[in-house]
Design an enzyme around this catalytic site. Structure first.
Site: not given
Length: 267
Positions: A44, A71, A219
């Site tokens: 990310h 991400e 997640h």
């Protein structure tokens, strides 16, 4: 095993940033992940650059033997930077500077126009697009309408329920009060949440009326809760980071990834 594992290496960089030096190097983790049988590298690039930096992104894309999934939020500067580097996939995620980790899926409806324009930019650059969404049917329909190529279902609620039900978390100062249900109720909620994920995965990959989306999930997944998600046949990929990196402190990164792949096979 047909389901793929994407290893999120954010927390390799988090450990580096704890001392603000050069090690551990996230790029080194890429090659270890490949040797351990990972199928993809995920990270990310946050607006605040709290762990992964721009220089990491460029080096990893240029050197990785594995596909790269990045991400990022709907940030114009980050989008332009990533489009110039052309990773295999970009997954759009929500982002708040004050959060410890991503707290939920994209609010597609409120960002509809921005998401649509961004997906068109990805397509023009030959980048596969994915949207990180909560397991809600309306989000699947909107993702299809926008022309996304894939969705990643947010498994955070399921993961938190499992932690409160089957770990010591509920007896610590980290207890998640919003998930503090009686035993029977929490097990029923786990079952409902799993069913929501499975139904959304089925809807996403269906060919009714329009082309199917690829469906991923991630997640909060760990060695104890991953099996049930991995058994959903329509989910083709899981992206997992924190639990793998946490275990690697004790067993090494390669072994931690191998153990996760084994856990994904457990029913």
């Amino acid at each position: 095993m047909s389901i793929r594992l994407g290893v999120n290496i954010d927390h390799i960089a988090t450990l580096r940033e704890a001392r603000a030096i050069y090690e551990p190097d996230p790029l080194e983790a890429v090659f270890i992940a490949k040797n351990a049988g990972a199928h993809q590298i995920t990270f990310h690039l946050r607006e605040d650059r709290r762990h992964i930096h721009d220089s990491d992104v460029k080096r990893i894309i240029q050197s990785s033997p594995l596909p790269i999934n990045i991400e990022c939020a709907l940030d114009e500067k980050i989008i332009d930077y990533l489009c110039g580097l052309k990773p295999q996939r970009i997954t759009l995620v929500p982002e708040k500077r004050e959060e410890i980790t991503t707290e939920g899926g994209l609010d597609i409806e409120s960002r509809y126009d921005s998401i649509r324009d961004t997906l068109k930019a990805f397509e023009s650059c030959g980048i596969v697009s994915a949207l990180f969404i909560d397991p809600k049917k309306e989000s699947i329909f909107l993702a299809r309408e926008l022309g996304a190529q894939a969705v990643e279902l947010h498994t955070g609620r399921y993961a938190n329920l499992m932690l409160m039900a089957y770990s010591n978390l509920s007896r610590t100062h980290r207890a998640l009060e919003e998930f503090a249900f009686p035993t029977q109720e929490i097990n029923e909620e786990i079952s409902r949440t799993l069913d929501d994920i499975a139904q959304c995965a089925k809807l996403a990959t269906s060919t009714i009326d329009t082309r199917p989306l690829e469906c991923f999930a991630g997640h909060g997944l760990n060695y104890q809760n991953v099996g049930a998600i991995a058994q959903i046949p329509q989910i083709s990929e899981l992206n997992i980071g924190h639990s793998i990196i946490a275990r690697s402190v004790f067993v090494g990164l390669e072994r931690a990834i191998i153990q996760m792949r084994e856990a994904m096979c457990q029913k």
